[in-house]
Design a protein around this motif. Structure first.
Motif, PDB file in Angstrom:
ATOM      1  N   ASP A  43      34.304  33.686  43.922  1.00 20.83           N
ATOM      2  CA  ASP A  43      35.642  34.479  45.418  1.00 20.83           C
ATOM      3  C   ASP A  43      35.887  36.133  44.220  1.00 20.83           C
ATOM      4  O   ASP A  43      36.683  36.124  43.294  1.00 20.83           O
ATOM      5  CB  ASP A  43      36.711  34.364  45.984  1.00 20.83           C
ATOM      6  CG  ASP A  43      37.024  34.681  46.901  1.00 20.83           C
ATOM      7  OD1 ASP A  43      38.405  34.563  47.673  1.00 20.83           O
ATOM      8  OD2 ASP A  43      36.565  36.148  46.738  1.00 20.83           O
ATOM      9  N   ALA A  44      35.698  37.197  44.475  1.00 17.77           N
ATOM     10  CA  ALA A  44      35.277  38.405  43.727  1.00 17.77           C
ATOM     11  C   ALA A  44      36.381  38.908  44.036  1.00 17.77           C
ATOM     12  O   ALA A  44      37.159  39.868  43.469  1.00 17.77           O
ATOM     13  CB  ALA A  44      34.695  38.972  43.069  1.00 17.77           C
ATOM     14  N   PHE A  45      36.952  38.953  45.774  1.00 15.65           N
ATOM     15  CA  PHE A  45      37.798  39.420  46.226  1.00 15.65           C
ATOM     16  C   PHE A  45      38.999  39.551  45.420  1.00 15.65           C
ATOM     17  O   PHE A  45      39.729  38.351  45.297  1.00 15.65           O
ATOM     18  CB  PHE A  45      37.840  39.421  47.835  1.00 15.65           C
ATOM     19  CG  PHE A  45      36.886  39.814  48.213  1.00 15.65           C
ATOM     20  CD1 PHE A  45      36.992  41.650  48.878  1.00 15.65           C
ATOM     21  CD2 PHE A  45      36.167  39.560  48.778  1.00 15.65           C
ATOM     22  CE1 PHE A  45      35.668  42.238  49.475  1.00 15.65           C
ATOM     23  CE2 PHE A  45      34.727  40.088  48.980  1.00 15.65           C
ATOM     24  CZ  PHE A  45      34.839  41.315  49.488  1.00 15.65           C
ATOM     25  N   SER A  73      40.919  44.199  47.769  1.00 15.50           N
ATOM     26  CA  SER A  73      39.412  44.791  47.575  1.00 15.50           C
ATOM     27  C   SER A  73      38.175  44.157  46.508  1.00 15.50           C
ATOM     28  O   SER A  73      38.303  42.418  46.194  1.00 15.50           O
ATOM     29  CB  SER A  73      40.273  46.192  45.911  1.00 15.50           C
ATOM     30  OG  SER A  73      40.024  45.173  45.309  1.00 15.50           O
ATOM     31  N   TYR A  74      37.336  44.588  46.763  1.00 16.23           N
ATOM     32  CA  TYR A  74      36.038  44.491  45.507  1.00 16.23           C
ATOM     33  C   TYR A  74      36.035  44.769  44.593  1.00 16.23           C
ATOM     34  O   TYR A  74      35.455  46.229  44.407  1.00 16.23           O
ATOM     35  CB  TYR A  74      35.078  44.042  46.868  1.00 16.23           C
ATOM     36  CG  TYR A  74      33.773  43.021  46.068  1.00 16.23           C
ATOM     37  CD1 TYR A  74      34.035  41.793  45.717  1.00 16.23           C
ATOM     38  CD2 TYR A  74      32.423  44.043  45.176  1.00 16.23           C
ATOM     39  CE1 TYR A  74      32.483  41.496  45.476  1.00 16.23           C
ATOM     40  CE2 TYR A  74      31.303  43.095  44.844  1.00 16.23           C
ATOM     41  CZ  TYR A  74      31.423  41.828  44.954  1.00 16.23           C
ATOM     42  OH  TYR A  74      30.274  40.916  44.009  1.00 16.23           O
ATOM     43  N   ASP A  75      36.028  44.329  43.686  1.00 17.48           N
ATOM     44  CA  ASP A  75      35.495  44.546  42.177  1.00 17.48           C
ATOM     45  C   ASP A  75      33.960  45.247  41.949  1.00 17.48           C
ATOM     46  O   ASP A  75      33.224  43.811  42.148  1.00 17.48           O
ATOM     47  CB  ASP A  75      35.728  43.717  40.557  1.00 17.48           C
ATOM     48  CG  ASP A  75      35.423  44.936  39.478  1.00 17.48           C
ATOM     49  OD1 ASP A  75      34.601  46.033  39.913  1.00 17.48           O
ATOM     50  OD2 ASP A  75      35.771  44.033  38.599  1.00 17.48           O
ATOM     51  N   PHE A 101      28.889  38.303  46.433  1.00 21.57           N
ATOM     52  CA  PHE A 101      29.782  39.379  48.018  1.00 21.57           C
ATOM     53  C   PHE A 101      29.751  38.003  48.752  1.00 21.57           C
ATOM     54  O   PHE A 101      31.150  37.900  49.185  1.00 21.57           O
ATOM     55  CB  PHE A 101      28.746  40.378  47.368  1.00 21.57           C
ATOM     56  CG  PHE A 101      29.560  41.098  48.666  1.00 21.57           C
ATOM     57  CD1 PHE A 101      30.825  42.173  47.990  1.00 21.57           C
ATOM     58  CD2 PHE A 101      29.005  40.971  49.898  1.00 21.57           C
ATOM     59  CE1 PHE A 101      31.674  42.920  49.235  1.00 21.57           C
ATOM     60  CE2 PHE A 101      29.927  41.525  51.140  1.00 21.57           C
ATOM     61  CZ  PHE A 101      30.971  42.177  50.346  1.00 21.57           C
ATOM     62  N   GLY A 144      31.784  35.080  48.861  1.00 23.80           N
ATOM     63  CA  GLY A 144      33.559  36.163  49.305  1.00 23.80           C
ATOM     64  C   GLY A 144      34.246  36.691  50.108  1.00 23.80           C
ATOM     65  O   GLY A 144      35.012  35.946  50.452  1.00 23.80           O
TER      66      GLY A 144
END
Length: 327
Positions: A35-37, A83-85, A142, A145
């Motif tokens: 989970d990159a958020f 936000s997502y990197d 993604f 996430g």
């Protein structure tokens, strides 16, 4: 056409004074490492919101999806909740960010951002809007996430929007292709029928994965006249916005898009009328459209179907006459 909605002022992921909170730092279960958020500190997202995802970079004929995102963020109150990197998943050399050079120095750079915004409609109902450029790599990460966000915020319905080129005239209503994880979600909507293989895109893959998880999801693809795919076509954006509103019950003002669509339609009509060959090309498309519409309703076409060669030949002249400075 040069219509542009007013710029919206969202909360940047780099905005000073905003504290980032890694997902899982509250009482909710800790997400997986995929989970990159990152969640921004602020009020909790309440209820069972709708999630609308509108990722740019693919399937946005007529810039319809871009216009809808601008319209939503410019006309409705909103705040950024996550936000997502993108740094490891965006190809900066293929899609170079725009920079401003003033005299003897660089003054700004428009870096890509993937944001999850909480938007409030005209009736006070809050919904989530995921917007930003489709990542070039790391799609499965993604999607995992986004699935984590769907679980975390107890999303009741996910809606995706696209715009595709179509052999249709601008003088007829904008068509829509609907798809969903369950046919019950789009009952009454027209279906293309048959099996078609299409290029993979992140929005479609997200809908597919949501279906595997048993989560309800809908997608809409509006049909944009293929001679207008590179222009801004507000009529398609207006149709897209209304499909979202009708499928979710959200109350979304559309006055600005209505005005822009009417203005754009008049401009297109004027430019078409400047050349008899353009007029003939539109008539051919109208004949095709009306014949297909009549056959679907059980009626008898009042015109004979024209060959694809005839239409293609006329459209070549049509698009050549429009030039780079016209839609």
């Amino acid at each position: 056409m040069s219509w542009r909605p007013k710029r919206w002022r969202g909360v940047s992921r780099n905005a000073p004074g905003q504290q980032r909170v890694a997902a899982g730092m509250t009482d909710t279960p800790e997400p997986t490492a995929d989970d990159a958020f990152e969640l921004l500190d602020g009020p909790a997202v309440e209820g069972q919101p709708v999630l609308v995802h509108a990722l740019s970079g693919f399937l946005d004929a007529g810039n319809a999806r871009k216009l809808v995102v601008y319209h939503l963020l410019a006309t409705l109150s909103q705040r950024t909740v996550a936000s997502y990197d993108l740094d490891d998943s965006f190809d900066y050399r293929a899609r170079r960010p725009r920079m401003v050079f003033d005299s003897d120095k660089f003054t700004s750079v428009d870096l890509p951002e993937m944001l999850l915004s909480e938007v409030t409609d005209a009736a006070g109902t809050k919904f989530l809007l995921l917007h930003g450029p489709e990542p070039d790599v790391g799609w499965q990460r993604f999607i995992r996430g986004v699935l984590a966000l769907v679980e975390r915020f107890d999303v009741r319905l996910t809606v995706g929007v696209n715009a595709i080129p179509w052999a249709t005239p601008h003088t007829r209503p904008v068509g829509v292709t609907a798809h969903a994880t369950s046919s019950d979600l789009i009952a009454g909507q027209e279906s293309l029928g048959g099996v078609i293989e299409v290029p993979g895109h992140l929005g479609g893959m997200l809908e597919f994965e949501l279906g595997k998880k048993g989560k309800p999801a809908i997608g809409f693809a509006v049909h944009v006249p293929h001679y207008l795919v590179g222009a801004e076509y507000p009529r398609a954006a207006l149709t897209m916005l209304r499909e979202v509103a009708n499928s979710t019950g959200l109350v979304i003002p559309a006055d600005e898009l209505v005005t822009a669509a009417d203005t754009a339609d008049r401009e297109i009509d004027t430019q078409v009328a400047e050349n008899p060959e353009n007029v003939e090309a539109i008539k051919m498309l109208e004949a095709q459209y009306d014949a297909v519409a009549a056959s679907r309703t059980g009626g008898t076409p009042v015109v004979s179907l024209l060959s694809g060669y005839e239409i293609a030949s006329q459209l070549e002249h049509f698009m050549r006459d429009l030039g780079d400075d016209k839609p």
